[in-house]
Structures are given as C-alpha cells and as structure tokens.
Design a protein around this motif. Structure first.
Motif, PDB file in Angstrom:
ATOM      1  N   VAL A  28      92.928 -46.304 -89.914  1.00  0.00           N
ATOM      2  CA  VAL A  28      93.191 -47.362 -88.936  1.00  0.00           C
ATOM      3  C   VAL A  28      94.288 -48.257 -89.483  1.00  0.00           C
ATOM      4  N   VAL A  29      94.961 -48.946 -88.592  1.00  0.00           N
ATOM      5  CA  VAL A  29      95.881 -50.012 -88.973  1.00  0.00           C
ATOM      6  C   VAL A  29      95.191 -51.338 -88.699  1.00  0.00           C
ATOM      7  N   VAL A  30      95.173 -52.200 -89.703  1.00  0.00           N
ATOM      8  CA  VAL A  30      94.586 -53.530 -89.559  1.00  0.00           C
ATOM      9  C   VAL A  30      95.712 -54.555 -89.553  1.00  0.00           C
ATOM     10  N   ALA A  31      95.788 -55.335 -88.488  1.00  0.00           N
ATOM     11  CA  ALA A  31      96.705 -56.473 -88.443  1.00  0.00           C
ATOM     12  C   ALA A  31      96.074 -57.588 -89.270  1.00  0.00           C
ATOM     13  N   ILE A  32      96.686 -57.870 -90.411  1.00  0.00           N
ATOM     14  CA  ILE A  32      96.106 -58.810 -91.370  1.00  0.00           C
ATOM     15  C   ILE A  32      96.229 -60.248 -90.849  1.00  0.00           C
ATOM     16  N   LYS A  33      95.102 -60.952 -90.874  1.00  0.00           N
ATOM     17  CA  LYS A  33      95.090 -62.384 -90.549  1.00  0.00           C
ATOM     18  C   LYS A  33      95.094 -63.239 -91.819  1.00  0.00           C
ATOM     19  N   ALA A  34      94.452 -62.722 -92.866  1.00  0.00           N
ATOM     20  CA  ALA A  34      94.409 -63.443 -94.145  1.00  0.00           C
ATOM     21  C   ALA A  34      94.191 -62.436 -95.261  1.00  0.00           C
ATOM     22  N   ALA A  35      94.738 -62.755 -96.427  1.00  0.00           N
ATOM     23  CA  ALA A  35      94.578 -61.931 -97.624  1.00  0.00           C
ATOM     24  C   ALA A  35      94.323 -62.863 -98.801  1.00  0.00           C
ATOM     25  N   ALA A  36      93.770 -62.327 -99.872  1.00  0.00           N
ATOM     26  CA  ALA A  36      93.439 -63.182-101.015  1.00  0.00           C
ATOM     27  C   ALA A  36      93.862 -62.533-102.318  1.00  0.00           C
ATOM     28  N   LEU A  37      94.192 -63.377-103.291  1.00  0.00           N
ATOM     29  CA  LEU A  37      94.633 -62.909-104.609  1.00  0.00           C
ATOM     30  C   LEU A  37      93.448 -62.606-105.518  1.00  0.00           C
ATOM     31  N   ASN A  38      93.695 -61.720-106.468  1.00  0.00           N
ATOM     32  CA  ASN A  38      92.806 -61.463-107.589  1.00  0.00           C
ATOM     33  C   ASN A  38      93.655 -61.440-108.860  1.00  0.00           C
ATOM     34  N   HIS A  39      92.999 -61.592-110.018  1.00  0.00           N
ATOM     35  CA  HIS A  39      93.752 -61.527-111.272  1.00  0.00           C
ATOM     36  C   HIS A  39      94.492 -60.203-111.403  1.00  0.00           C
ATOM     37  N   ARG A  40      93.951 -59.170-110.817  1.00  0.00           N
ATOM     38  CA  ARG A  40      94.601 -57.858-110.846  1.00  0.00           C
ATOM     39  C   ARG A  40      96.031 -57.938-110.327  1.00  0.00           C
ATOM     40  N   ASP A  41      96.256 -58.715-109.280  1.00  0.00           N
ATOM     41  CA  ASP A  41      97.597 -58.831-108.702  1.00  0.00           C
ATOM     42  C   ASP A  41      98.576 -59.433-109.709  1.00  0.00           C
TER      43      ASP A  41
END
Length: 346
Positions: A28-41
């Motif tokens: 599926v394609v998800v139109a992102i409304k919000a995303a969040a950071l992790n230390h991994r990034d």
C-alpha cells in the motif's frame, strides 16, 4: 513528491523532489501525516549503523492515510487512518527474526516524505484516541519497549502482586514507553536519569521515585529510597524487572539492585561494553539477563491494543514541519529532547 533525503554521511538532510510511488503486489501507499525520529536515524547520518546505502529517505515511524493499494490488496484499505509497523520481515519465529529482517528507513526508503510504500501486513488501524502526531511517535520505541518489558522480562499485565520495576535513562523514547506500560500494568516503577527535569516528568507519568545516575553511588541511593532505609532488603536487592539501554560499566550495579530471581532486559549499549559483572551475583541471585531488539508482528499488534485499552498517549518533545527535519536531528544529537521528536507533513 517531497522528501527529506540523506545523500552523504555527516551532511545535513535535504528537502528534495523524488518520484511518486506506485505500490507493487501486496503493498500500500500511505500518505504520511506525521513521522517521528529515533536515535537510529541520527546514527545513520553519522555513519554509525551497519549496511548504510545512500541516498536514502530516513524515517522508521509514521502515521497517515492509505492512498493507494497494489494487486491483491483489499481496496477497502484506501482512506483508512493507519500507523506503520517499521519491523519488516520478522518471520514466523517469535523468539528471533529472519535473515531478511530489516527496519524501515534503511536500507528501504522511510517515512520522512509525503508518501511511503509498505507491505499491507505492516499497516495497522491508528488508535482512535491518538492524533496523527501522537500515533507517529508510537511504533519503533513502543515495540522495542513492549518486547523488552513484556516478552523478554515477562512483566505481567494482570498480576495481583505487582512487579517492582527499574527503568534507566528515562528521558529516551523507549524508556518512556516502558515507564508508561509498566505503570499501566500496575507495577511499582523507579527510574534513573541525568536530568532533574526528566526525573520530574517520570514522576508525573506515575513513577514512584528516581535518582540521578550522575551520583557516584546512585545505586545505593536508589536502594535506600526504594526500601525506605531497610538495610536487609537493600542488601538482597529490590527490583524484579530492570529495563536498560546503556549497558557499560554501570550494568554491574543493575545486578546488585536486582531482587533475587530478577530479570534484566537491555536493548542498547550507549555507554559501551558491559564490564565488572560478578558471576557469583548473577548465579546466586538466579538472575536472568536478556538482550532485545524491536519485536514481532504479534507483539506490535498486542502493543497497539494495550495503548488503546489504557488510552496511553506518548510523550512528545516537539513538533516541526518536515522541512525542519535537520533541526530535530540536531536536538536529538545534543540529547536535549524529552520524549519523541515529530515531523508533520502537509
């Protein structure tokens, strides 16, 4: 579509135009409304993560609306509000992931974009009580905390005799989720942090008490507080469950504060190698020590259900537009955040 892209190590993220996405079979394609950071990034940007392949759109956490489906996917998914499970290809064995396991955002393009393509098996209905920003803060940290606390350390969510839990470094996202899960499960929770502000926040979330790990003998102070000065109880050890992300030399102190039969789960090693652990402490106290990373599809579903049942809301440090993603990276790299750093997509 717009996306934050990392094109070279140790360089700032760039907001760029990239080709639009088309789902393949089962996706599926998800139109992102919000995303969040992790230390991994941040670790990826700094070259401190294995298997880095550039350029890449980072981001493991995200919530949004399904905008397109691939062959074999029920069209009823279109328009649904969803949260993304970033653990790809865990496989059928609940004890350990397959060789094909990977985390969204490296090497596959991730959620710091207007859209992301993902297997339909990795999208779940968004908890109704959460906003998109709140839901985006849940996946990676929530899953990691759930497996470490509930699966590996076997904290009961229904026990009539509450476990006594210690969570170290409580300012981090996973540690905060572990705190919220343990409190909701009825445990007696204590914490450590290097920040008075973070200790106060933990108390507001239900922790019974805490100490600064910057104190030379913080473990003795902690035991004295938790046992109310009972020297015999302090000597035996107090905590049934310990959740740690630091490892390093202080790990030996965790075995000292653990109660007989205690369970210690750790999911990180920010302070280096584990040293100075006395084998006799471990075997005479019958301690169990577990490593933990991410979690299975079943654990993700159970974690989301627990969040919904207890109406838990993640702690969010700040919310920024996608274009200001590098500022969020800088805040995390400086260790200034208390809770999750969230990016919104218009």
């Amino acid at each position: 579509m717009k996306a934050l892209q990392l094109t070279a190590l140790h360089q700032p993220l760039a907001l760029v135009d990239v080709p639009d996405l088309t789902p393949s079979a089962g996706e599926v394609v998800v139109a992102i409304k919000a995303a969040a950071l992790n230390h991994r990034d941040v670790f990826v940007q700094q070259g401190l993560y294995p298997g880095i392949a550039l350029p890449v759109i980072p981001g493991s956490d995200g919530a949004g609306v399904v905008s397109a489906v691939g062959e074999g996917v029920d069209p009823a998914w279109i328009g649904r509000e969803v949260v993304i499970n970033p653990a790809l290809n865990w496989g059928p064995n609940p004890a350990y992931y397959t060789p094909q396991f990977k985390i969204l955002g490296m090497p596959d393009n991730g959620t710091f974009a207007e859209k992301v393509v993902i297997p339909v098996t990795n999208v779940y209905p968004k908890p109704a009580h959460l906003s998109f920003e709140q839901a985006a803060a849940v996946p990676l940290a929530g899953l990691t905390a759930w497996r470490a606390l509930i699966t590996r350390a076997a904290l009961s969510t229904t026990s009539q005799t509450p476990d006594r839990v210690l969570i170290t470094g409580v300012g981090g996202g996973v540690a905060l989720f572990a705190l919220q899960f343990a409190v909701a499960a009825g445990a007696e929770v204590w914490v450590t942090s290097g920040s008075p502000e973070k200790l106060d926040k933990a108390m507001a979330l239900g922790a019974k008490g805490g100490v600064s790990y910057k104190e030379p003998d913080w473990h003795k102070t902690l035991l004295s507080k938790a046992t109310q000065g009972n020297a015999a109880l302090a000597k035996a050890g107090y905590f049934d469950v310990i959740i740690d992300s630091a490892a390093g030399p202080d790990f030996a102190r965790l075995t000292q504060v653990a109660a007989p039969g205690g369970r210690i789960a750790f999911f990180g090693g920010t302070t280096g190698k584990i040293t100075d652990v006395q084998p006799s402490v471990v075997f005479f106290k019958h301690l169990s020590i577990f490593g933990s990373t991410m979690g299975s599809d079943a654990e993700f579903a159970a974690m989301l259900q627990f969040v919904s049942t207890h109406q838990l809301v993640p702690v969010i440090d700040s919310v920024r537009p996608l274009a200001e993603g590098q500022a969020a990276y800088d805040r995390m790299n400086a260790g200034q955040q208390l809770g999750k750093l969230v990016l919104t997509v218009e």
